[in-house]
Motif scaffolding. Structure first.
Motif, PDB file in Angstrom:
ATOM      1  N   GLN A  60      -0.219   4.131  -2.258  1.00  0.00           N
ATOM      2  CA  GLN A  60      -1.514   4.734  -1.996  1.00  0.00           C
ATOM      3  C   GLN A  60      -1.348   6.053  -1.239  1.00  0.00           C
ATOM      4  O   GLN A  60      -0.346   6.274  -0.560  1.00  0.00           O
ATOM      5  CB  GLN A  60      -2.369   3.779  -1.153  1.00  0.00           C
ATOM      6  N   GLY A  68       0.804  -1.216   0.000  1.00  0.00           N
ATOM      7  CA  GLY A  68       0.000   0.000   0.000  1.00  0.00           C
ATOM      8  C   GLY A  68       0.837   1.265   0.000  1.00  0.00           C
ATOM      9  O   GLY A  68       0.321   2.354   0.251  1.00  0.00           O
ATOM     10  N   LEU A  69       2.146   1.159  -0.308  1.00  0.00           N
ATOM     11  CA  LEU A  69       3.012   2.326  -0.223  1.00  0.00           C
ATOM     12  C   LEU A  69       2.778   3.305  -1.360  1.00  0.00           C
ATOM     13  O   LEU A  69       3.223   4.448  -1.301  1.00  0.00           O
ATOM     14  CB  LEU A  69       4.481   1.873  -0.205  1.00  0.00           C
ATOM     15  N   GLN A  77      -5.276   6.500   2.760  1.00  0.00           N
ATOM     16  CA  GLN A  77      -5.608   5.112   2.427  1.00  0.00           C
ATOM     17  C   GLN A  77      -4.642   4.143   3.087  1.00  0.00           C
ATOM     18  O   GLN A  77      -5.041   3.061   3.526  1.00  0.00           O
ATOM     19  CB  GLN A  77      -5.605   4.936   0.911  1.00  0.00           C
ATOM     20  N   ARG A  78      -3.361   4.517   3.159  1.00  0.00           N
ATOM     21  CA  ARG A  78      -2.383   3.642   3.819  1.00  0.00           C
ATOM     22  C   ARG A  78      -2.733   3.476   5.290  1.00  0.00           C
ATOM     23  O   ARG A  78      -2.625   2.388   5.849  1.00  0.00           O
ATOM     24  CB  ARG A  78      -0.971   4.223   3.671  1.00  0.00           C
ATOM     25  N   ASN A  79      -3.153   4.564   5.927  1.00  0.00           N
ATOM     26  CA  ASN A  79      -3.529   4.476   7.340  1.00  0.00           C
ATOM     27  C   ASN A  79      -4.736   3.565   7.536  1.00  0.00           C
ATOM     28  O   ASN A  79      -4.789   2.795   8.496  1.00  0.00           O
ATOM     29  CB  ASN A  79      -3.828   5.874   7.881  1.00  0.00           C
ATOM     30  N   LYS A  99      -1.653   8.785   1.712  1.00  0.00           N
ATOM     31  CA  LYS A  99      -1.403   8.526   3.140  1.00  0.00           C
ATOM     32  C   LYS A  99      -2.658   8.093   3.882  1.00  0.00           C
ATOM     33  O   LYS A  99      -2.628   7.178   4.703  1.00  0.00           O
ATOM     34  CB  LYS A  99      -0.819   9.779   3.792  1.00  0.00           C
ATOM     35  N   ARG A 142      -3.574   0.014   7.154  1.00  0.00           N
ATOM     36  CA  ARG A 142      -2.820  -0.403   8.328  1.00  0.00           C
ATOM     37  C   ARG A 142      -3.759  -0.716   9.489  1.00  0.00           C
ATOM     38  O   ARG A 142      -3.573  -1.696  10.218  1.00  0.00           O
ATOM     39  CB  ARG A 142      -1.831   0.705   8.713  1.00  0.00           C
TER      40      ARG A 142
END
Length: 263
Positions: free
Chosen positions: A10, A7-8, A14-16, A12, A19
């Motif tokens: 994506q 997801g890197l 969306q990454r959160n 920030k 996660r």
């Protein structure tokens, strides 16, 4: 593993979100695998997450009934929603399969059947019919013979050799000049790699009609398969496309059911 897998690539936000979902899943797995209630500290240790993060996740999961806590019984346990969703997925695979057989039909513009093995037949329990006028039509409730249909061959690939031998231990009707009635050839399907090349009805049941099927592997509630039926020429023109789409749909169904798609 690529950066997209993590997801890197994506944004920030969306990454959160990804996660957070991964951490919530880790908490649920830790409780499930322990077989008992776990304290926040134990969960933090098993998931390698800060205790404060675990506490927030448990609070959110409890609000949705995925976990429960009770002052009279210390620890965090799996909640009723986990059991409810698991029961729905395994008691009625049709609910999970439906969007994917619809996707498959839309993708290749052909009719798709979902079948289950009952006795010595493949029973059509759900289907999506393509809107184009030259479609192949079966009917829900139809009992398809195992020895000369794509669905039947998919079911055979998942049977034990003893069960397959019992089912095939009778005169096998030749529906067309292509029908395979040699029991040894059919028994060779048992325990094989259930690929679309193996589970094909090449005008063996109805002249001019070809079907391709794959089993849904690992379902404890029964022996299921999805099949695409089409006119012979349509199959010859798009063989690889159809096989790829069928494989994608089967993999998505197995992941949705929590099964090992490499089983």
């Amino acid at each position: 593993m690529s950066t997209s897998d993590l997801g890197l690539n994506q944004p920030k936000g969306q990454r959160n979100e990804m996660r957070m979902i991964a951490r919530a899943a880790a908490v649920l797995r830790a409780i499930a695998e322990s077989g008992t209630a776990l304290s926040l500290g134990q969960l933090a240790k098993k998931t390698d997450l800060p205790r404060a993060t675990v506490q927030r996740l448990v609070g959110a999961l409890e609000a949705e009934r995925f976990v429960i806590t009770d002052a009279t019984m210390p620890g965090v346990r799996l909640g009723s929603e986990v059991a409810r969703l698991a029961a729905l997925a395994h008691q009625d695979p049709r609910a999970v399969c439906k969007p994917w057989i619809q996707w498959l039909s839309d993708k290749i513009n052909e009719s798709v059947d979902l079948t289950v093995l009952q006795g010595d037949s493949a029973i059509v329990i759900d289907q999506v019919l393509t809107p184009h006028p030259f479609k192949i039509v079966t009917h829900i409730g139809t009992a398809l013979p195992v020895h000369c249909t794509a669905s039947g061959k998919a079911h055979l690939s998942q049977m034990s050799i003893d069960l397959a031998a019992r089912i095939l231990d009778k005169p096998l009707l030749a529906h067309t000049e292509n029908t395979i009635t040699d029991k040894e050839i059919l028994l060779s399907l048992v325990g094989t790699d259930p690929s679309a090349d193996r589970c094909t009805d090449n005008e063996e049941y109805v002249s001019g009609v070809v079907a391709v099927a794959l089993p849904i592997r690992g379902l404890p509630s029964g022996n299921y398969a999805i099949a695409v039926s089409m006119a012979r020429q349509s199959f010859l023109n798009r063989r690889l496309q159809i096989a790829d789409a069928l494989t994608t749909a089967r993999g998505s169904i197995e992941r949705s059911l929590g099964l090992d798609e490499n089983a």
